[in-house]
Design an enzyme around this catalytic site. Sequence first.
Site, PDB file in Angstrom:
ATOM      1  CE1 TYR A  53      -4.044  -1.716  -0.346  1.00  0.00           C
ATOM      2  CE2 TYR A  53      -3.067  -3.217   1.250  1.00  0.00           C
ATOM      3  CZ  TYR A  53      -4.040  -2.933   0.308  1.00  0.00           C
ATOM      4  OH  TYR A  53      -4.991  -3.865   0.012  1.00  0.00           O
ATOM      5  NE  ARG A  56      -1.217  -1.502  -5.662  1.00  0.00           N
ATOM      6  CZ  ARG A  56       0.017  -1.992  -5.849  1.00  0.00           C
ATOM      7  NH1 ARG A  56       0.986  -1.734  -5.000  1.00  0.00           N
ATOM      8  NH2 ARG A  56       0.273  -2.744  -6.893  1.00  0.00           N
ATOM      9  CD  GLN A  86     -16.139  -2.088  -7.905  1.00  0.00           C
ATOM     10  OE1 GLN A  86     -15.863  -3.268  -7.699  1.00  0.00           O
ATOM     11  NE2 GLN A  86     -16.508  -1.655  -9.094  1.00  0.00           N
ATOM     12  CB  VAL A  88      -8.370   2.615  -2.376  1.00  0.00           C
ATOM     13  CG1 VAL A  88      -9.227   1.407  -2.020  1.00  0.00           C
ATOM     14  CG2 VAL A  88      -7.126   2.170  -3.140  1.00  0.00           C
ATOM     15  CG  ASP A  89      -8.196   6.503  -7.510  1.00  0.00           C
ATOM     16  OD1 ASP A  89      -9.130   7.318  -7.450  1.00  0.00           O
ATOM     17  OD2 ASP A  89      -8.120   5.627  -8.402  1.00  0.00           O
ATOM     18  CG  HIS A 104     -13.655  -2.023  -2.417  1.00  0.00           C
ATOM     19  ND1 HIS A 104     -13.525  -2.501  -3.695  1.00  0.00           N
ATOM     20  CD2 HIS A 104     -14.760  -2.623  -1.910  1.00  0.00           C
ATOM     21  CE1 HIS A 104     -14.501  -3.362  -3.954  1.00  0.00           C
ATOM     22  NE2 HIS A 104     -15.275  -3.441  -2.889  1.00  0.00           N
ATOM     23  N   GLY A 169     -15.719   1.093 -16.117  1.00  0.00           N
ATOM     24  CA  GLY A 169     -14.394   0.541 -15.852  1.00  0.00           C
ATOM     25  C   GLY A 169     -14.319  -0.431 -14.691  1.00  0.00           C
ATOM     26  CB  THR A 170     -16.051  -2.114 -12.427  1.00  0.00           C
ATOM     27  OG1 THR A 170     -16.129  -3.292 -11.613  1.00  0.00           O
ATOM     28  CG2 THR A 170     -17.440  -1.686 -12.819  1.00  0.00           C
ATOM     29  CB  SER A 171     -13.782  -6.997 -14.131  1.00  0.00           C
ATOM     30  OG  SER A 171     -13.521  -7.094 -12.750  1.00  0.00           O
TER      31      SER A 171
HETATM   32  N1  APR Z   1     -11.369   2.720 -19.425  1.00  0.00           N
HETATM   33  C1  APR Z   1     -12.392   2.038 -18.854  1.00  0.00           C
HETATM   34  N2  APR Z   1     -12.270   0.775 -18.415  1.00  0.00           N
HETATM   35  C2  APR Z   1     -11.072   0.172 -18.537  1.00  0.00           C
HETATM   36  C3  APR Z   1      -9.962   0.818 -19.103  1.00  0.00           C
HETATM   37  C4  APR Z   1     -10.137   2.158 -19.561  1.00  0.00           C
HETATM   38  N3  APR Z   1      -9.167   2.864 -20.127  1.00  0.00           N
HETATM   39  N4  APR Z   1      -8.917  -0.047 -19.077  1.00  0.00           N
HETATM   40  C5  APR Z   1      -9.362  -1.182 -18.523  1.00  0.00           C
HETATM   41  N5  APR Z   1     -10.674  -1.065 -18.193  1.00  0.00           N
HETATM   42  C6  APR Z   1     -11.573  -2.029 -17.571  1.00  0.00           C
HETATM   43  C7  APR Z   1     -11.263  -3.488 -17.835  1.00  0.00           C
HETATM   44  O1  APR Z   1     -11.811  -3.900 -19.083  1.00  0.00           O
HETATM   45  C8  APR Z   1     -11.941  -4.176 -16.647  1.00  0.00           C
HETATM   46  O2  APR Z   1     -13.287  -4.509 -16.938  1.00  0.00           O
HETATM   47  O3  APR Z   1     -11.483  -1.881 -16.171  1.00  0.00           O
HETATM   48  C9  APR Z   1     -11.917  -3.088 -15.566  1.00  0.00           C
HETATM   49  C10 APR Z   1     -10.975  -3.375 -14.428  1.00  0.00           C
HETATM   50  O4  APR Z   1     -11.397  -4.502 -13.742  1.00  0.00           O
HETATM   51  P1  APR Z   1     -10.675  -4.966 -12.398  1.00  0.00           P
HETATM   52  O5  APR Z   1      -9.206  -4.912 -12.578  1.00  0.00           O
HETATM   53  O6  APR Z   1     -11.292  -6.255 -12.004  1.00  0.00           O
HETATM   54  O7  APR Z   1     -11.059  -3.820 -11.352  1.00  0.00           O
HETATM   55  P2  APR Z   1     -12.375  -3.630 -10.491  1.00  0.00           P
HETATM   56  O8  APR Z   1     -13.575  -4.104 -11.218  1.00  0.00           O
HETATM   57  O9  APR Z   1     -12.348  -2.213 -10.009  1.00  0.00           O
HETATM   58  O10 APR Z   1     -12.071  -4.591  -9.257  1.00  0.00           O
HETATM   59  C11 APR Z   1     -12.945  -4.581  -8.169  1.00  0.00           C
HETATM   60  O11 APR Z   1     -11.456  -5.912  -6.857  1.00  0.00           O
HETATM   61  O12 APR Z   1      -9.195  -6.207  -6.470  1.00  0.00           O
HETATM   62  C12 APR Z   1     -10.396  -5.769  -5.926  1.00  0.00           C
HETATM   63  O13 APR Z   1     -10.835  -4.197  -4.251  1.00  0.00           O
HETATM   64  C13 APR Z   1     -10.326  -4.320  -5.553  1.00  0.00           C
HETATM   65  O14 APR Z   1     -11.852  -2.511  -5.956  1.00  0.00           O
HETATM   66  C14 APR Z   1     -11.234  -3.640  -6.545  1.00  0.00           C
HETATM   67  C15 APR Z   1     -12.231  -4.729  -6.877  1.00  0.00           C
END
Ligand code: APR
Length: 229
Positions: A53, A56, A86, A88-89, A104, A169-171
Amino acid sequence: MKKLVVLTGAGISAESGIPTFRDAGGLWEGHRVEEVATPGAWARNPELVLQFYNERRRKLQEVEPNDGHRALVDLESKYQVTVVTQNVDDLHERAGSKNVIHLHGELLKARSSRFEHLVYHWPKDIRLGDFCERGAQLRPHIVWFGEMVPMMEEAARVTSLADILLIVGTSMQVYPAAGLAGYVDFNVPIYYIDPKPSINYELAHADTVRVIPDKASTGVRKIVEELLL
Ligand code: APR
């Protein structure tokens, strides 16, 4: 004013130079993120967890918000906006978003490892031997895997009242956050902006999802312009 909720993940900060978790395999010095961000890791090897951390936190101070963060701020001229992140920035706050819920935790805060309510603004490294005012070791103010998500209740409440939901931007893999799309009313439009969108259970069961397979800087701006018409 209509209520608009934005759920963001690591992808919105990617273009600021903060790597996402799962795109690059989620490895840090050979450790899976899930092995560093847990209460078990903290118990076994607090030094390693602090190093993770601290790195980061230092990096965060070198980066800036991008157009994705900034475009969301413009929505506030027409909507009552809550950003549920989600991340932390602090890039949403630095871009100017007024109402941000951190599901988070926050990298720029430290908290007592014994007395959870003792939370401090902490922009520098946390070291072993940094104590709270009651003498317990400080830890990052981060929700680790396997811990409760205290802000989830508030995030679910706000989402259940939303007229529009944006997801950026989240998976959509990590629950309970990924389940937020399941709290909106049936007819609420959902926009999901992500270059590699993954449709989870809640999104697959919503009738009103529009997927925008684009990166945050351009995709968010496009949708924001539509929503401000
Ligand atoms: N613009 C938008 N989305 C993007 C970009 C971009 N330039 N680049 C990548 N992505 C997308 C990817 O396609 C993916 O779907 O961002 C997503 C990132 O997914 P993860 O890495 O899984 O992040 P997140 O969904 O925030 O993870 C959730 O998991 O590790 C824990 O606590 C942590 O908050 C985090 C949580």
